[in-house]
Motif scaffolding. Structure first.
Motif, mmCIF file in Angstrom:
data_model
loop_
_atom_site.group_PDB
_atom_site.id
_atom_site.type_symbol
_atom_site.label_atom_id
_atom_site.label_comp_id
_atom_site.label_asym_id
_atom_site.label_seq_id
_atom_site.Cartn_x
_atom_site.Cartn_y
_atom_site.Cartn_z
ATOM 1 N N THR A 56 0.971 -1.108 0.204
ATOM 2 C CA THR A 56 -0.019 -0.022 0.221
ATOM 3 C C THR A 56 1.019 1.224 0.010
ATOM 4 O O THR A 56 0.653 2.283 -0.883
ATOM 5 C CB THR A 56 -0.751 -0.076 1.308
ATOM 6 N N LEU A 57 1.797 1.126 0.841
ATOM 7 C CA LEU A 57 2.764 2.259 0.904
ATOM 8 C C LEU A 57 3.472 2.779 -0.245
ATOM 9 O O LEU A 57 3.836 3.616 -0.744
ATOM 10 C CB LEU A 57 3.520 2.634 2.270
ATOM 11 N N ALA A 58 4.258 1.485 -0.560
ATOM 12 C CA ALA A 58 4.816 1.490 -1.970
ATOM 13 C C ALA A 58 4.074 2.375 -3.154
ATOM 14 O O ALA A 58 4.439 3.253 -3.872
ATOM 15 C CB ALA A 58 5.277 0.412 -2.396
ATOM 16 N N LYS A 59 2.678 1.858 -3.313
ATOM 17 C CA LYS A 59 1.859 2.548 -4.223
ATOM 18 C C LYS A 59 1.526 3.975 -3.868
ATOM 19 O O LYS A 59 1.650 4.747 -4.879
ATOM 20 C CB LYS A 59 0.583 1.984 -4.188
ATOM 21 N N PHE A 60 1.779 4.477 -2.571
ATOM 22 C CA PHE A 60 1.511 5.657 -2.157
ATOM 23 C C PHE A 60 2.366 6.477 -2.792
ATOM 24 O O PHE A 60 2.257 7.609 -3.429
ATOM 25 C CB PHE A 60 1.480 5.667 -0.434
ATOM 26 N N ALA B 270 -1.780 5.622 11.365
ATOM 27 C CA ALA B 270 -0.842 5.769 12.538
ATOM 28 C C ALA B 270 0.043 4.741 12.951
ATOM 29 O O ALA B 270 1.010 5.050 13.210
ATOM 30 C CB ALA B 270 -1.985 6.065 13.775
ATOM 31 N N ALA B 271 -0.435 3.480 12.642
ATOM 32 C CA ALA B 271 0.531 2.466 13.177
ATOM 33 C C ALA B 271 1.909 2.375 12.475
ATOM 34 O O ALA B 271 3.119 2.291 13.269
ATOM 35 C CB ALA B 271 -0.105 1.134 12.835
ATOM 36 N N HIS B 272 2.218 2.548 11.200
ATOM 37 C CA HIS B 272 3.380 2.497 10.602
ATOM 38 C C HIS B 272 3.682 3.792 9.797
ATOM 39 O O HIS B 272 4.960 3.977 9.238
ATOM 40 C CB HIS B 272 3.349 1.180 9.760
ATOM 41 N N SER B 273 2.802 4.580 9.390
ATOM 42 C CA SER B 273 3.262 5.525 8.286
ATOM 43 C C SER B 273 3.050 6.889 8.536
ATOM 44 O O SER B 273 3.554 7.616 7.495
ATOM 45 C CB SER B 273 2.564 4.730 7.109
ATOM 46 N N ILE C 104 -3.573 -1.422 15.649
ATOM 47 C CA ILE C 104 -4.963 -1.891 15.689
ATOM 48 C C ILE C 104 -4.865 -3.462 15.313
ATOM 49 O O ILE C 104 -5.812 -4.195 15.640
ATOM 50 C CB ILE C 104 -5.902 -1.041 14.997
ATOM 51 N N GLY C 105 -4.050 -3.592 14.402
ATOM 52 C CA GLY C 105 -4.091 -5.089 13.602
ATOM 53 C C GLY C 105 -5.013 -5.235 12.903
ATOM 54 O O GLY C 105 -5.643 -4.918 12.233
ATOM 55 N N LYS C 106 -5.228 -6.953 12.998
ATOM 56 C CA LYS C 106 -6.139 -7.354 12.004
ATOM 57 C C LYS C 106 -7.775 -6.798 12.148
ATOM 58 O O LYS C 106 -8.214 -6.684 13.110
ATOM 59 C CB LYS C 106 -6.369 -8.856 12.392
ATOM 60 N N LYS C 107 -8.112 -6.454 10.854
ATOM 61 C CA LYS C 107 -9.572 -6.154 10.426
ATOM 62 C C LYS C 107 -10.321 -7.139 9.665
ATOM 63 O O LYS C 107 -9.682 -8.180 9.082
ATOM 64 C CB LYS C 107 -9.526 -4.695 9.873
ATOM 65 N N MET C 108 -11.566 -6.641 9.621
ATOM 66 C CA MET C 108 -12.360 -7.731 8.742
ATOM 67 C C MET C 108 -11.702 -7.662 7.322
ATOM 68 O O MET C 108 -11.893 -8.716 6.470
ATOM 69 C CB MET C 108 -13.652 -7.368 8.877
ATOM 70 N N GLY C 109 -11.353 -6.464 6.779
ATOM 71 C CA GLY C 109 -10.804 -6.338 5.529
ATOM 72 C C GLY C 109 -9.876 -4.778 5.589
ATOM 73 O O GLY C 109 -9.481 -4.629 6.530
ATOM 74 N N ARG C 110 -9.378 -4.619 4.257
ATOM 75 C CA ARG C 110 -8.496 -3.570 3.853
ATOM 76 C C ARG C 110 -7.367 -3.720 4.948
ATOM 77 O O ARG C 110 -7.127 -2.671 5.524
ATOM 78 C CB ARG C 110 -9.503 -2.307 4.538
ATOM 79 N N ASP C 111 -6.765 -4.758 5.049
ATOM 80 C CA ASP C 111 -5.712 -5.047 6.016
ATOM 81 C C ASP C 111 -4.394 -4.272 5.493
ATOM 82 O O ASP C 111 -3.373 -3.984 6.137
ATOM 83 C CB ASP C 111 -5.389 -6.609 6.228
ATOM 84 N N GLY C 112 -4.314 -3.720 4.306
ATOM 85 C CA GLY C 112 -3.416 -3.050 3.730
ATOM 86 C C GLY C 112 -3.390 -1.333 4.365
ATOM 87 O O GLY C 112 -2.171 -0.839 4.011
ATOM 88 N N ILE C 113 -4.164 -1.080 5.001
ATOM 89 C CA ILE C 113 -4.179 0.035 5.716
ATOM 90 C C ILE C 113 -3.907 0.025 7.191
ATOM 91 O O ILE C 113 -4.302 -1.050 7.951
ATOM 92 C CB ILE C 113 -5.240 1.002 5.586
ATOM 93 N N ASP C 114 -2.794 0.699 7.663
ATOM 94 C CA ASP C 114 -2.096 0.438 8.956
ATOM 95 C C ASP C 114 -3.094 1.241 10.026
ATOM 96 O O ASP C 114 -2.491 2.329 10.707
ATOM 97 C CB ASP C 114 -0.673 0.729 9.112
#
Lengths: 695, 695
Positions: free
Chosen positions: B82-86, B201-204, B247-257
């Motif tokens: 995700t961040l590389a695409k950013f 917030a978690a990583h970027s 926040i870790g694992k979510k139902m989806g959109r795990d590409g966002i931290d």
């Protein structure tokens, strides 16, 4: 136009909210019914409830059964755990009587759906096929090889193919009899014939019950079942001609290793074909059974257990949503006021409490269907000995149709309950640590497997149409479709006009009977219109399929209302008022949701519906008072609930915060800082350079 | 009783099905409309459609944007991508005009929802807050620090807290003015005040737009926005007093931290508070703005883009489901017949085609709302200069309410479309490689974020009730609520009785206007009844909340029908017949689904509804013929569709098989064979041993 103003007065201080634990505990001060009694009643007896207590306590203490860290496990870790539990649970399977072990399984399904499936593939599907279709000598043989106690063999179930699911009769895998060698040759002729979705095939099965087209002397005899060894149990290497792959990531239930299988001329002895029904003799003579229908009995078990599972999963979801709604506060009457509990908002009650009522209805339906199924199986066993065959077949047809309809109705409604509960948690419902997102992705497959819900609902509708037509010709109606007599006499408007007349268990039950009968009559009329146009039966059934779907759905509503009212009658007096309120809420809510059908059938007019709507709002306020004690009565421990937001003590925020904190790495570990983030932060944007051209 | 019989005749051979590619291509032989023209019309012009083509082609060729192997990536791998695409996309952001970049984003959202979100957090939320709330000097400052082009800073948006979501005014984080040092002290006083769900917030992120209660001289002034640095952009270490977790694992959109943030007395300069509206002077004087409402304009953009996204995601889901339904065959008229395409079953048409019609309606609604929003923003810009303020505020209120209602309506319906499409694939819908399961888990968060759907729908209902009340007092109605005049004159039954009269675009539009007006009138009556009982306004709105929800929903149906009919009028003649059929299908289907409302409003009686029902069935058969060309007109390439079952060429089975095979390890790698499987296979069951007791 107003002007900018200097403000020194400001806003009142934000009031301090009570602690979450207090918010929850105040809900338990005055339940209108004895909570533990309700548990016994829901669990169909004190003994069963206490056994459930024991199972939950055992599981919680066993490190193998730890469930709070599953969101972060990889596919392989999940599968490894599933299989380790498999080994652990066999001891109970061997030592407990079947009905007791079923109760254990009902708890396990709520704790770990993937495990439940993996065990179910062996116990329900593979063993079910062997038990139901093997001769007694064959059964003894496979039991001797370890089929029952999983010593030496682990089974999987090879029915579906890449290109064939619901239409079993159309599948392509072939089993060709080689008379010379007294063997069958199992073969996958095309890509679409690849056995697909086979639970346990990817990593854990040694044998497969393969469904294949039987060919003898060049002639096709339809789909039969063959036990095919897949792997050498010592080395675990694939046997010659067997190719297996991993289906990989799924929406949920990653703990189960679904696989695909291709057979390239795999040879098995003739006796590996299960021959209780169809037989192939040494000389290649094919002997067809007299009563193939009786084999369908086996399908019913899976469907009944899914109705029970729908009730149990709904209980778990609602426990989380309702306890959280009694703790979470949002908006107040004024900036100075304490925020209001979600559960005190009429709209939140409307979102959750009808689902709570529905869960009670499903619970009682599950109990009744389990009884019905056991009764049916006993009769089928007797019937094979010759007694009351015709009657048994009628019962089988009715149970088969009802189980089909209710499997679809129960699983669809459970999926809806889970998702409504998830959304009612707001943003936190999207976290994998609050339980409902995985519950959704695990559960939703039940709408598809063991009979696609749409197809099953249509089957149920077909049964209703044909039953009504038979009844018109004088055939008596089975117990659960007695209401169809109303389709002959026509539907009259309900005479009562006030809440006092209408909001009665009997009146609402009658309402559902009338509207369901009316819908079956409409579907039947459309069916007969199509026949009159010259279509054949199958085509005519297709033509009326949207109405078939509708009437089967309404039939199921009526069935649930009836099981609920039956349950009230047999309930202890101390529970009857609370159960009656829930039942009235369920009936008024569902009538309101289907108001078009009631108006079209002419059973209620809009004024009567307005009365029902108002009564529903009153019932929401009444049931709201008992909401927390009612989910407490479901009696799932915090371990089973496995969600910080559904904790019994209400300490939701701290528990959720700590769980997220514990399960995730610290900030410092950002493996892609240097490669990805740093270049982003230090970037400068410069236009592309290019050499000057002077032309 | 029948007897066992020897069978040598057997069954007819299974007919050979045509190749999947043939099954699909035959659907394209005679579309009733020019497909490419339809694409231009749906994309709001040829230019936009051709730009979309280019974006899709660029993405497909760029290895960074590979999407076919995402199901097997870990959380960290997804985030890294995700961040590389950013980093990759900023170049376009800098070089393209905003409206063009928006079009690019609309494609990206369909390709990679998590990336869309992560970019949206910076561009829409963080930059939106800075742009909308900073003074021009402050804006220049942050732009100079790299806010626009992401050199040196990456922003996140710190609004929600663990204990506070929808009720922004109730949040707990404090920003206390320290007059002595001319600084604000940002602080998290409790666990529930932890900033939660903060995307990036978690990583970027290096900076956060923090929403906090402003305290000056001990007095609370409500929630304001502050830019708070989180990390040193050189070392990426957390700054003093800042604690961040994942926040870790979510139902989806795990590409966002997503992360959580706690502040412990973090100091920032006074000028880091965004002071376009409220100002705090050096002396601690708080100056409130004259027109706080105008700040709400910013909220609308996100909601409009979610309506557009709902249409686009529905297109993707339906392309998969409808192409597959034209290839997949199941059951035949007889054992000898070729199996029937799913798409030829009336019930399958009923499941999918109304959703297809709805997607067209949503598409046109998205176009209209984008225009409305741009128009509004322009007027707000002018209004700040003083012109037409009152009128602009009316327009803002209407657009705000409509956008709220349609965001909820669009996202809920899109979720339903995705899930219906997923279930329509049968078992294959449960695989992560067929696209729809992840589409569901990625998309469903849209029902919650940027305004919980239930709350937004209630807001829309509140607007409708208050608008009707104002109108009764003589206030003129804005354009999109003109239909409410019918609530004053009362609803009369529609006079026509035949399909010829009723199944007309104008008649059905009138039907929706009437029933929506009737529902608003009922909600208003319930509201006024509650007022009459002595409740205050807020309490009265709570009392009528189920009816508010209902009337807002019906308002949205009417809105979509109107956008659809508008679109037909401006469509090229060659498209009008196909669009008219779709529009009639949408209107008849939705009327049928809400038949209770039409009967209760007295607009149709049951005979008229029977006419509508029959017309709907006829329309299903008509639209079915164009089904594949219609999804072709959505014009998503195979790369964007990213599902083997939705391929343009129809070669679904081979592609699916190969994808699953390529993405999963071979059979031999079973890491837990020795530890778990072997003990299972070699086990023997022996009872517990025990010493003998002789007493």
């Amino acid at each position: 136009m107003s002007k900018a103003k200097t403000s020194s007065k400001g806003l009142p201080p934000v009031p301090v909210a009570p602690r979450p634990t207090e918010s929850l505990n105040e809900e338990r001060k005055a339940p209108s019914f004895p909570v533990r009694e309700m548990t016994y009643f829901l669990d169909n007896g004190r003994e069963a409830a206490e056994f459930k207590d024991k199972v939950m306590a055992q599981l919680e203490r066993d490190p193998l059964w730890r469930m709070d860290n599953t969101p972060d496990l990889s596919l392989l870790q999940l599968r490894e755990r599933t299989l380790a539990k498999f080994g652990n649970i066999i001891n109970f399977m061997e030592s407990e009587p079947a009905p007791v072990f079923w109760q254990r399984m009902a708890v396990l399904s709520v704790v770990d759906p993937a495990f439940w499936t993996r065990l179910g593939v062996h116990m329900g599907l593979f063993l079910g096929a062997v038990r139901g279709q093997a001769t007694s000598e064959q059964l003894d043989y496979w039991v001797g090889k370890g089929a029952m106690n999983l010593g030496g063999m682990v089974g999987c179930f090879g029915m579906t193919e890449l290109g064939h699911g619901s239409n079993v009769a159309g599948m392509e895998t072939t089993a060709t009899f080689d008379e010379e060698n007294d063997e069958f040759v199992i073969h996958t002729p095309t890509v679409t014939a690849t056995k697909w979705w086979i639970g346990g095939a990817a990593h854990s099965a040694t044998h497969c019950a393969v469904y294949a087209q039987l060919f003898v002397k060049g002639v096709r005899h339809g789909v039969k079942t063959f036990v095919v060894p897949l792997r050498d149990p010592r080395t675990y290497n694939l046997l010659p001609g067997v190719t297996i792959g991993d289906i990989g990531k799924k929406m949920g239930r990653d703990g189960i290793d679904n696989g695909w299988i291709q057979f390239s001329y795999v040879r098995i002895p003739r006796s590996y074909m299960l021959m209780k029904h169809t037989k192939v003799t040494r000389a290649g003579e094919v002997i067809e059974p007299p009563m193939a229908q009786l084999a369908y009995g086996a399908l019913i078990m899976g469907r009944v257990s899914m109705v029970v599972d729908s009730a149990n999963m709904s209980k778990k979801a609602l426990t989380i949503a309702i306890r959280y709604a009694a703790v979470r506060r949002q908006f107040g009457d004024s900036p100075a006021a304490l925020e209001t509990k979600l559960l005190d908002y009429p709209i939140h009650q409307y979102r959750l409490l009808p689902l709570l009522a529905q869960t009670f209805a499903l619970n009682f339906t599950g109990i009744e269907m389990t009884k019905l199924y056991q009764n049916l199986m006993q009769r089928i066993d007797n019937a094979s000995d010759g007694a009351g065959l015709a009657e048994t077949i009628e019962l089988l047809k009715e149970t088969h149709a009802t189980a089909a309809g209710l499997k679809a109705f129960g699983t669809w409604n459970c999926v809806n309950t889970i998702e409504q509960c998830r959304q009612s948690l707001g943003g936190h419902g999207y976290s994998s640590y609050t339980g409902l997102s995985n519950m959704y992705t695990d559960f939703v497959v039940q709408c598809t497997w063991e009979g696609d819900n749409t197809i099953l609902t249509l089957q149920c509708g077909r049964y209703l149409v044909s039953t009504l037509r038979d009844h018109r010709k004088g055939k008596p109606l089975a117990k659960n479709v007695q209401y169809l007599t109303r389709a002959l006499t026509g539907i009259k408007q309900f005479p009562g006009r006030t809440a006092r007349d209408i909001i009665q268990v009997d009146a609402l039950r009658e309402a559902w009977a009338a509207v369901a009968a009316s819908a079956v009559a409409r579907a039947t009329a459309e069916f007969e219109k199509a026949l009159a146009k010259g279509l054949n039966k199958d085509q005519a059934y297709e033509q009326c399929s949207t109405l078939r779907l509708l009437c089967a759905r309404l039939h199921c509503y009526g069935y649930l209302v009836n099981r609920f009212t039956d349950a009230i009658q047999r309930a202890p007096a101390s529970l009857q008022p609370a159960l009656t309120n829930l039942c009235l809420l369920y009936a008024t809510y569902t009538i309101q949701e289907n108001s078009g059908e009631f108006l079209q059938a002419g059973f209620f007019d809009s004024e009567q519906l307005a009365v029902i709507r108002e009564a529903m709002n009153d019932l929401l306020a009444i049931v709201r008072k008992d909401a927390v004690p009612l989910v407490d009565a479901f009696n799932y421990t915090d371990y089973v609930i496995n969600s910080p937001l559904g904790r019994y003590d209400g300490n939701v925020y701290e528990a959720y915060f700590n769980l997220v904190k514990t399960n995730n790495p610290k900030h410092n570990d950002i493996p892609y800082f240097d490669s990805v983030i740093k270049p982003l932060l230090t970037r400068t944007s410069e236009p592309l350079e290019a050499p000057q051209l002077d032309f």
